[in-house]
Design a protein around this motif. Sequence first.
Motif, PDB file in Angstrom:
ATOM      1  N   PRO A   4       0.813  -1.227   0.000  1.00  0.00           N
ATOM      2  CA  PRO A   4       0.000   0.000   0.000  1.00  0.00           C
ATOM      3  C   PRO A   4       0.841   1.269   0.000  1.00  0.00           C
ATOM      4  CG  PRO A   4      -0.873  -1.567   1.571  1.00  0.00           C
ATOM      5  CD  PRO A   4       0.415  -2.144   1.057  1.00  0.00           C
ATOM      6  N   LEU A  18      -0.677   3.995   8.269  1.00  0.00           N
ATOM      7  CA  LEU A  18      -1.765   3.147   7.816  1.00  0.00           C
ATOM      8  C   LEU A  18      -2.310   2.432   9.049  1.00  0.00           C
ATOM      9  CD1 LEU A  18      -3.333   2.210   5.403  1.00  0.00           C
ATOM     10  CD2 LEU A  18      -1.650   0.421   5.035  1.00  0.00           C
ATOM     11  N   VAL A  46      -6.663  -7.674  10.220  1.00  0.00           N
ATOM     12  CA  VAL A  46      -6.502  -6.904   8.979  1.00  0.00           C
ATOM     13  C   VAL A  46      -6.964  -7.728   7.777  1.00  0.00           C
ATOM     14  CG1 VAL A  46      -4.635  -5.537   9.891  1.00  0.00           C
ATOM     15  CG2 VAL A  46      -4.129  -7.671   8.724  1.00  0.00           C
ATOM     16  N   MET A  52      -8.268  -0.764   6.706  1.00  0.00           N
ATOM     17  CA  MET A  52      -7.207   0.162   7.091  1.00  0.00           C
ATOM     18  C   MET A  52      -7.474   1.499   6.407  1.00  0.00           C
ATOM     19  SD  MET A  52      -5.101  -2.131   8.608  1.00  0.00           S
ATOM     20  CE  MET A  52      -3.470  -1.441   8.672  1.00  0.00           C
ATOM     21  N   HIS A  53      -6.798   2.496   6.890  1.00  0.00           N
ATOM     22  CA  HIS A  53      -6.869   3.776   6.194  1.00  0.00           C
ATOM     23  C   HIS A  53      -5.620   4.592   6.511  1.00  0.00           C
ATOM     24  CE1 HIS A  53      -8.413   4.795  10.188  1.00  0.00           C
ATOM     25  NE2 HIS A  53      -8.034   6.034   9.947  1.00  0.00           N
ATOM     26  N   TRP A  54      -5.226   5.389   5.554  1.00  0.00           N
ATOM     27  CA  TRP A  54      -4.103   6.287   5.746  1.00  0.00           C
ATOM     28  C   TRP A  54      -4.565   7.498   6.526  1.00  0.00           C
ATOM     29  CZ3 TRP A  54       0.746   4.959   4.824  1.00  0.00           C
ATOM     30  CH2 TRP A  54       1.027   3.959   3.876  1.00  0.00           C
ATOM     31  N   LEU A  67      -3.530  -0.442  15.948  1.00  0.00           N
ATOM     32  CA  LEU A  67      -2.841  -1.409  15.106  1.00  0.00           C
ATOM     33  C   LEU A  67      -2.464  -0.701  13.811  1.00  0.00           C
ATOM     34  CD1 LEU A  67      -1.982  -4.257  14.237  1.00  0.00           C
ATOM     35  CD2 LEU A  67      -4.360  -4.657  13.574  1.00  0.00           C
ATOM     36  N   THR A  68      -1.192  -0.654  13.507  1.00  0.00           N
ATOM     37  CA  THR A  68      -0.748   0.034  12.288  1.00  0.00           C
ATOM     38  C   THR A  68       0.038  -0.915  11.418  1.00  0.00           C
ATOM     39  OG1 THR A  68       1.367   0.768  13.158  1.00  0.00           O
ATOM     40  CG2 THR A  68      -0.522   2.163  13.611  1.00  0.00           C
ATOM     41  N   TRP A  69       0.086  -0.506  10.177  1.00  0.00           N
ATOM     42  CA  TRP A  69       0.899  -1.267   9.220  1.00  0.00           C
ATOM     43  C   TRP A  69       2.130  -0.421   8.929  1.00  0.00           C
ATOM     44  CZ3 TRP A  69       2.638  -0.329   4.252  1.00  0.00           C
ATOM     45  CH2 TRP A  69       3.170  -1.452   3.560  1.00  0.00           C
ATOM     46  N   GLN A  70       3.295  -0.974   9.182  1.00  0.00           N
ATOM     47  CA  GLN A  70       4.532  -0.216   9.016  1.00  0.00           C
ATOM     48  C   GLN A  70       5.115  -0.505   7.631  1.00  0.00           C
ATOM     49  OE1 GLN A  70       5.915   2.012  10.831  1.00  0.00           O
ATOM     50  NE2 GLN A  70       7.956   2.204   9.896  1.00  0.00           N
ATOM     51  N   LEU A  72       7.673  -1.243   5.980  1.00  0.00           N
ATOM     52  CA  LEU A  72       9.055  -1.645   6.222  1.00  0.00           C
ATOM     53  C   LEU A  72       9.921  -1.456   4.987  1.00  0.00           C
ATOM     54  CD1 LEU A  72       8.442  -4.924   8.272  1.00  0.00           C
ATOM     55  CD2 LEU A  72       9.204  -2.710   9.125  1.00  0.00           C
TER      56      LEU A  72
ATOM     57  N   SER B   7       5.058  -6.437   9.625  1.00  0.00           N
ATOM     58  CA  SER B   7       4.638  -5.066   9.291  1.00  0.00           C
ATOM     59  C   SER B   7       3.537  -4.570  10.212  1.00  0.00           C
ATOM     60  CB  SER B   7       4.128  -5.013   7.845  1.00  0.00           C
ATOM     61  OG  SER B   7       5.199  -5.236   6.962  1.00  0.00           O
ATOM     62  N   TRP B   9       2.077  -3.532  13.480  1.00  0.00           N
ATOM     63  CA  TRP B   9       2.570  -3.051  14.758  1.00  0.00           C
ATOM     64  C   TRP B   9       1.419  -2.676  15.648  1.00  0.00           C
ATOM     65  CZ3 TRP B   9       7.320   0.765  14.188  1.00  0.00           C
ATOM     66  CH2 TRP B   9       8.349   0.088  13.489  1.00  0.00           C
TER      67      TRP B   9
END
Lengths: 106, 555
Positions: A4, A18, A46, A52-54, A67-70, A72, B7, B9
């Motif tokens: 994303p 996110l 998820v 999810m949203h930015w 809860l976030t999506w990193q 990486l 990913s 967290w």
Amino acid sequence: MDDPATRVPGQLLPHMHLVSRHRFPLMHMMPTDTVVEYLLGAPKIVREAQPMHWTFLDGPQDGTVMLTWQPLNHLGTNFASDGYVWADVEQAFTFEARGYVGRPDL
Amino acid sequence: MPPPDPSLWIVHYSRAPPTEHIPANRIHVLPQVQSMLGQRRFLQSQGQLARKDFMLHDRNNWPTINFPPQVAPQGFAQVPPAYPSAMVGRQPFYPQPGSGVPAPAGGAPAKAPRGHRASSAAVNAATADFALEDEDVSAGDMMDLLTPREVSKMRYQQHHEWMEEIFASPYAISQITPVSLGLGRKGELESLTAGFFDAPSGPTSGESKDAADSAQATKMEPAKAEEFADRVAKKVADMTAEIEKLKKRHARRMEKFNRTSLLKDAELRLREAAADPNATGTEIWRLEGRIEIPSEGDETQTPPASEPKAKYRVDDVVKELETSWKKQIVPEPKVSCVQKGGLLEKIEPEQKLEAPADGDIDMGHADSHLLDQFGSPPPSGPVQGSAPIAQELAAPAHVPGVSEVPGINAPAPLQTTAAVPQQSVTMSGMDVEMDMGNAPPANTAAGETGDWVMVNDEKKDQGDKPAVGDAPLHGIETPGSGLQGLTPGNTGGDTGLDGANFDFTNMDSAGDALAAYTEQNEVLDLPDLENSAFGDAFHASDNENTHHHDADDMA
């Protein structure tokens, strides 16, 4: 590999998160067991439960759990800006629980 | 248990333990942090980021976020180096804005309401809507950023700049000619301004006329202005006259309209009108104002019917209409003769008077009975088939029958009556017709055996039917049917019926049947019957009559 974050301009990425729509209870102390529990449930959340949203973070209040999506691939483990100025350097430690090794940043 | 996703967290904010609290003024703000804060401020000034939810693994719905196009943020260029350690092995960095996957269906996300842009204390939602491609109204336009004071100030300055163009001009006001004010008109008013002002013209001729336009944008000569004023006055007068005309026409139309509605009104009123609303009486014919008289013995005397009293007088309504329409109201008969047509006038009434004088039976009466009761069907059949007396009358009675044959299909009484007199004229010479008065008994006979008439009706050629000996009823019919053979000659009304020329040869069976007439002649005591040209015919009917008697006996 597509993720994303590729659809977000690189200049914005250090400021955007996110975040999952999943709501966690507000808590001021978080035992590592709870964190492990949340983390283990995160993929399911998820994948099936919540979108999810930015978004921007602007100084979330104490006790906030999310809860976030990193991204990486883009930022590594650097957490995007959240509106806080962090006074000290990042601290990290590891612990082991249920066969997993956690490495929380503080 | 699914494999953990590195990913994902969990982020938790909590207050640091008191031992680690640092006073804000002792926090050293690095330049990187400075630029980061600057960027955040800028992004927040772009408004909120429209929120678009998507499932993490639903890559078709991953939103594309565009960088605000109108800015080239200064501080953004040096941002990437801030994360040197994170760049290892990652994909092409920083895709060009807009070069990525096109925005998801629906284009720009819905514009979030803009609100507390200045106070971006909101926790989660403060970022620019970078996906907007049209004018960025979500971030507000310039007027949103202006305070009323600024607006007023700018307006003030603008006005003064305009005024200065005049007052600070080196030219006197009299020397300044305004630009063409566009007073020229096209269309309806073109005739008015043509020659004085130039109407705005299309782009085709615009080029060539530019020079002329600038030349004509001058002051108008006083004389010309006066001329123009005159023309305007004339035009106004014309239009006023036309308005008046239209108004008059409208008034006429309305008057007509009202008169029509007056008719309808009157019609409605007539429903409640009476010739004399106040008149009352006990007469039975009174539709309104009748006073019921309680019949004797009717104890439960009902009060006079509470029917509404007529409100208007018919005469009043009529008079009113006549005055408003200026026309006379006349009663309209339901049937009016347009043209008399070729039928002969009826002269029967005199005959009616004569006939009874000759005979002892009212022939007119018989005639009327025959005509009234039978209408179109020839009465001859019944006449013969009935009483013996009627037998002798067969021939005379046939005559009306014959006359009526043409009328079978046209039951109008006029036709028959018109034809009858001429036959009776013929008969009067023979002293026979008076006995037609016996027709009334014949009528009764006809009442008994009504189907005879029908037979006569449908079968005209029954003359050759064996009149004698067959079924009695048939024998009875035959004279009638034989007589019908006369109809062709009789239609004219005067040809075949002329006295002795009356031709009975056509009725074969009838003639035969009449041969036996004499047998009953004595009984009937008819004077001079033998002398009559109808004698044979009577015999025939007599003969038939015998059969009829047989039939009666049989019955």
